[in-house]
Motif scaffolding. Sequence first.
Motif, PDB file in Angstrom:
ATOM      1  N   GLN A 327      58.629  16.862  20.626  1.00  0.00           N
ATOM      2  CA  GLN A 327      57.789  17.172  21.786  1.00  0.00           C
ATOM      3  C   GLN A 327      56.591  16.228  21.852  1.00  0.00           C
ATOM      4  N   ALA A 328      55.944  16.024  20.708  1.00  0.00           N
ATOM      5  CA  ALA A 328      54.756  15.169  20.690  1.00  0.00           C
ATOM      6  C   ALA A 328      55.119  13.757  21.141  1.00  0.00           C
ATOM      7  N   ALA A 329      56.251  13.284  20.673  1.00  0.00           N
ATOM      8  CA  ALA A 329      56.627  11.911  20.979  1.00  0.00           C
ATOM      9  C   ALA A 329      57.250  11.778  22.367  1.00  0.00           C
ATOM     10  N   PHE A 330      58.050  12.755  22.746  1.00  0.00           N
ATOM     11  CA  PHE A 330      58.901  12.539  23.924  1.00  0.00           C
ATOM     12  C   PHE A 330      58.614  13.432  25.115  1.00  0.00           C
ATOM     13  N   SER A 331      57.783  14.450  25.009  1.00  0.00           N
ATOM     14  CA  SER A 331      57.685  15.383  26.129  1.00  0.00           C
ATOM     15  C   SER A 331      57.128  14.680  27.349  1.00  0.00           C
ATOM     16  N   GLY A 332      57.548  15.160  28.485  1.00  0.00           N
ATOM     17  CA  GLY A 332      57.089  14.556  29.738  1.00  0.00           C
ATOM     18  C   GLY A 332      58.164  13.658  30.302  1.00  0.00           C
ATOM     19  N   VAL A 340      51.183   9.367  18.208  1.00  0.00           N
ATOM     20  CA  VAL A 340      51.174  10.664  17.539  1.00  0.00           C
ATOM     21  C   VAL A 340      50.745  10.429  16.096  1.00  0.00           C
ATOM     22  N   LEU A 341      49.701  11.118  15.666  1.00  0.00           N
ATOM     23  CA  LEU A 341      49.244  10.993  14.289  1.00  0.00           C
ATOM     24  C   LEU A 341      49.236  12.357  13.624  1.00  0.00           C
ATOM     25  N   ALA A 342      49.559  12.380  12.340  1.00  0.00           N
ATOM     26  CA  ALA A 342      49.569  13.652  11.620  1.00  0.00           C
ATOM     27  C   ALA A 342      48.698  13.561  10.379  1.00  0.00           C
ATOM     28  N   GLY A 505      60.245  10.350 -16.135  1.00  0.00           N
ATOM     29  CA  GLY A 505      60.838   9.037 -16.357  1.00  0.00           C
ATOM     30  C   GLY A 505      61.646   8.489 -15.185  1.00  0.00           C
ATOM     31  N   HIS A 506      61.495   9.065 -13.990  1.00  0.00           N
ATOM     32  CA  HIS A 506      62.219   8.530 -12.826  1.00  0.00           C
ATOM     33  C   HIS A 506      61.278   7.686 -11.980  1.00  0.00           C
ATOM     34  N   ASP A 507      61.811   6.605 -11.481  1.00  0.00           N
ATOM     35  CA  ASP A 507      61.010   5.695 -10.671  1.00  0.00           C
ATOM     36  C   ASP A 507      61.218   6.058  -9.196  1.00  0.00           C
ATOM     37  N   VAL A 508      60.242   6.735  -8.628  1.00  0.00           N
ATOM     38  CA  VAL A 508      60.369   7.190  -7.237  1.00  0.00           C
ATOM     39  C   VAL A 508      59.192   6.662  -6.432  1.00  0.00           C
ATOM     40  N   LYS A 509      59.454   6.061  -5.281  1.00  0.00           N
ATOM     41  CA  LYS A 509      58.339   5.648  -4.434  1.00  0.00           C
ATOM     42  C   LYS A 509      58.204   6.584  -3.239  1.00  0.00           C
ATOM     43  N   LEU A 510      57.081   6.435  -2.569  1.00  0.00           N
ATOM     44  CA  LEU A 510      56.754   7.407  -1.505  1.00  0.00           C
ATOM     45  C   LEU A 510      56.190   6.700  -0.279  1.00  0.00           C
ATOM     46  N   LEU A 511      56.626   7.138   0.890  1.00  0.00           N
ATOM     47  CA  LEU A 511      56.036   6.663   2.148  1.00  0.00           C
ATOM     48  C   LEU A 511      55.552   7.877   2.939  1.00  0.00           C
ATOM     49  N   VAL A 512      54.261   7.875   3.235  1.00  0.00           N
ATOM     50  CA  VAL A 512      53.693   8.931   4.082  1.00  0.00           C
ATOM     51  C   VAL A 512      53.122   8.279   5.339  1.00  0.00           C
ATOM     52  N   PRO A 513      53.762   8.457   6.479  1.00  0.00           N
ATOM     53  CA  PRO A 513      53.195   7.902   7.708  1.00  0.00           C
ATOM     54  C   PRO A 513      52.150   8.850   8.292  1.00  0.00           C
ATOM     55  N   TYR A 514      50.978   8.316   8.582  1.00  0.00           N
ATOM     56  CA  TYR A 514      50.013   9.079   9.384  1.00  0.00           C
ATOM     57  C   TYR A 514      50.330   8.834  10.854  1.00  0.00           C
ATOM     58  N   LEU A 515      50.728   7.605  11.149  1.00  0.00           N
ATOM     59  CA  LEU A 515      51.180   7.285  12.512  1.00  0.00           C
ATOM     60  C   LEU A 515      52.659   7.625  12.586  1.00  0.00           C
ATOM     61  N   LEU A 516      52.982   8.632  13.381  1.00  0.00           N
ATOM     62  CA  LEU A 516      54.389   9.042  13.469  1.00  0.00           C
ATOM     63  C   LEU A 516      55.091   8.367  14.629  1.00  0.00           C
ATOM     64  N   TYR A 517      54.322   8.036  15.642  1.00  0.00           N
ATOM     65  CA  TYR A 517      54.906   7.438  16.833  1.00  0.00           C
ATOM     66  C   TYR A 517      53.823   6.628  17.531  1.00  0.00           C
ATOM     67  N   PRO A 518      54.103   5.426  18.008  1.00  0.00           N
ATOM     68  CA  PRO A 518      55.385   4.727  17.988  1.00  0.00           C
ATOM     69  C   PRO A 518      55.863   4.441  16.560  1.00  0.00           C
ATOM     70  N   ILE A 519      57.165   4.335  16.412  1.00  0.00           N
ATOM     71  CA  ILE A 519      57.747   4.059  15.100  1.00  0.00           C
ATOM     72  C   ILE A 519      57.454   2.610  14.710  1.00  0.00           C
ATOM     73  N   ALA A 520      56.851   2.460  13.532  1.00  0.00           N
ATOM     74  CA  ALA A 520      56.557   1.114  13.025  1.00  0.00           C
ATOM     75  C   ALA A 520      57.805   0.619  12.300  1.00  0.00           C
ATOM     76  N   GLU A 521      58.698  -0.007  13.023  1.00  0.00           N
ATOM     77  CA  GLU A 521      60.023  -0.354  12.491  1.00  0.00           C
ATOM     78  C   GLU A 521      59.921  -1.102  11.168  1.00  0.00           C
ATOM     79  N   GLN A 522      58.990  -2.067  11.114  1.00  0.00           N
ATOM     80  CA  GLN A 522      58.918  -2.944   9.952  1.00  0.00           C
ATOM     81  C   GLN A 522      58.491  -2.186   8.685  1.00  0.00           C
TER      82      GLN A 522
END
Lengths: 587, 290
Positions: A327-332, A340-342, A505-522
């Motif tokens: 809704q935040a990204a597409f409504s209307g 859209v930022l979260a 002992g697991h190697d896990v990375k994390l991405l947290v987007p504050y900007l949800l839309y527009p999608i930053a493809e790169q």
Amino acid sequence: MLDDLILGMAGAGGDGVVSAGESLLSAASSEGYHALMTKSFGSQIRGGESSCRVRLSTKKVLNPGGALDVMVALNWEDFFKFGAELPLSVNTVLIYEEKAGPPPETLAARGVVPKELVPVGITELTKKSAGSDKAKTSVVLGLLSGWFGIPSEAITRGLKKKFGNKGEGLLEANEKALAVGIDYAKAHPLQAPHVIAKPAGTPGSKMLCDGNDMCAAGALFAGVKFFGGYPITPSTEVMQTLTREIWKYGGTVLQCEDEIAGLGATVGASFAGKKSMSATSGPGMDLKTEILGLATIAELPLVLLNVQRGGPSTGLPTKPEQGDLFQAAFSGHGDVLRPVLAPTDVEDTFRTTVECFNIAEQFQTPVILLSDQEIAQRKEAVDLIDTSKMEIIERRVPTEAELAAKPYARFALTESGVSPITHPGLKGGTYLAAGIEHNEKGDPTSSGAMHAKMNAKRFRKLEPLKKRADLFEVQGNPNAALGLIAWGSTAGVAREAVQLAKAEGHDVKLLVPYLLYPIAEQVYANFFESLKHGLIVELSHQGQLYRILRMFTEVPKGVRSFTRDGANPFQPIELVKTLVELKGLPS
Amino acid sequence: MNAPLFQAKDYKSELKPIWCPGCGDFGVLQGLYRALSAIGRPPHEVAFISGIGCSSRIPGYTTAYGFNTVHGRSLPIAQGVKLANPELLVVIAGGDGDGFSIGGGHVAHAVRRNIDLTYLVMDNQVYGLTKGQLSPTSPKGLETVTSPLGSLEDPINPLLYMLAYGAGFVAQATPADMPGMSALIEEAIRYPGFSFVNIQSPCVTFGEDEQQLKAHKGKMKTLASLGHDSTNQLAAMDLARAYGKELYTGVFYKNPNPPPTYESLVKLRQAEQSKKARARHQILEAYLQK
Ligand SMILES: Cc1ncc(C[n+]2csc(CCOP(=O)(O)OP(=O)(O)O)c2C)c(N)n1
Ligand code: SF4
Ligand SMILES: [Mg+2]
């Protein structure tokens, strides 16, 4: 000694467990602990079951936590109503009202029975000490202080604040009840001690606030001058705070007749040149859609907060869900691109709110601030935010000299897509703002060619957002084969999961987007590059970010959507388990 | 007398109206130019807000700051404009459908807040822009494309509505009487509070014969000629009941003791509260837990 303690309490509405949680939280925060509290109620207006969770830590608290270390049940029936919100483990110390009898079968049926079951005659103790059963929760606070090391002086200070001016006897009764609780705990030590270490921070250095507080404070910091809105849970506190504060800073709040009018007045105030915002939730968002479109085509800055609750329709008004991203990204209707930022926790709700105002003013666009019930209403004790380096962006208003130099074109097709914006009162800058498509000057047009140019302009101007690295949090080894993506309140769970995984002992990375839309493809392409397996963690049925990412990026096959419907919170440990299971699978 | 600072032509923009030749809205536009020039505020200090409809196109034909918004929402949007900058002269215009059907829910609230706004409804008893459907002020029985067998509902009465909600200034005009209409618009703008003028503005394309300017000329009666006392609210309501039957023009009601406007109360509150303001970088200290 522990550096982290998670407590839960449940009881009937009149028992005051939430108020006890608040006392605990304020005691802990004044001592310098980091702390976080969430509360949960039945749907009754007053009375009915209520519960809270309080997490205390000597380090920054990332989320409400998983299984409880301590649970206090004042009766069984109300406790069981909170299912997934109050999860137990074998290690939970389960304290319960003796009168209620031993745990019913239901407990075993739920899968785990804690090793340490502690019946206490809480009502009895209260009656004996305070003379009535009104001070029950003070006995509970005493027990918690005695057994878990929460400083009693801080709790006493809290009681003084709360009951000090509430009439004769009340304070003394509660103080007595507290002392009895402490003594009882001392006389009946637990099998395994769970004492929490002293915090490192200086007492008095923590802010106690919730996400809605930080949104209102962020708006004031950014310089909001107008708020138009209509009450709706769980966003209302933003309007309530602003309507107390905004006058001091030369602004005004208009409580409107409905959400359409609320956002209408907001867009009007923005047209008149002022920083403006509105706030709402689910059903109110639905109503605001048409005005959002108007703000997009008229290129008027504004911030609209949506505190997500469970949907559709009235749904689960008091519970969190991440079901409004579509809704935040597409409504209307029409081709719309709207930022859209979260925010991801209470503290960064402040920064994210300021950021939303900055983006709105810089790019002349409505911006959706997509919070959720958990962040908005959970109380946290956090370090005071350093605002000294925070930037505030104002809209690009031409000077009267610039306006006198050449004819003004409000929607000039500039390279950046951003055109100078005037407002009523400014000489030489008059134009027609409109919902109808327009030419550069602002005059109505139905030319397909001009429409194409204006659409391109409205999309072009937001491109730079995708390159803003500061709108994304990327953690961990960039070459890790395992990864998590999470947004909003779920990000806190993912952050802790990454720490747990590392400890195992697991190697896990994390991405947290504050900007949800527009999608930053790169940003996503870079993150996906090394991944063999990953989870996109969302508290919704569909996994809306996952689906949007599939629209705009190449999501590797091993990266899956990991979802749960609203009001069914995740635990950090289950993310780790799921990732580790995936690790064994072919990518 | 000195020449006015701004003449009617100074408020006229270069845009050519899209209206059908002979549409009543042309007259309203002329009357508005005159009223604005009589008041003399420079065009850039005027904000002209409208909804959607033929009538709502009007801001674009002026040199004021215009905002042609969405259908039915001009009232809340204009309130935001005025509260954000009370120094502006804010005028609202729109059609009968815009104001009393889709936007009808906003009217009571605009009135009760008493913000200094002037609301001009160009009432043609039909939906012009969408080509001739039934409107909330269409007379009962009217045959239109959405009521081919005649409408079954009574019209609403905009004048009585406004009076009942407590509007401090309520008038009715027709472009058939240009001097009368521009004087009424001017008086409405000068009224310090929410003011409303119902302008009978004929739709030449979809309207009935008895709603045209020619018929207006024969039919109209000024309230002054009836000896109406415009400070008498009850008498005003009584006369307003004739809406749809008689064409009364002039001021139905004008509050002789206008109460303070909303924005003046806002100003007082801001002044009183401003002493408690924190420096920007100290706003968060309010949340410190000692
Ligand atoms: C939300 C919405 N619904 C419907 C319409 C279609 N529409 C545009 S103008 C109008 C009615 C116009 O009638 P009125 O307000 O009386 O203005 P007039 O054209 O008669 O001056 C309608 C139904 C719209 N633009 N937006
Ligand atoms: S349709 Fe009617 S109201 Fe619209 S411009 Fe033509 S005459 Fe005027
Ligand atoms: Mg009409």
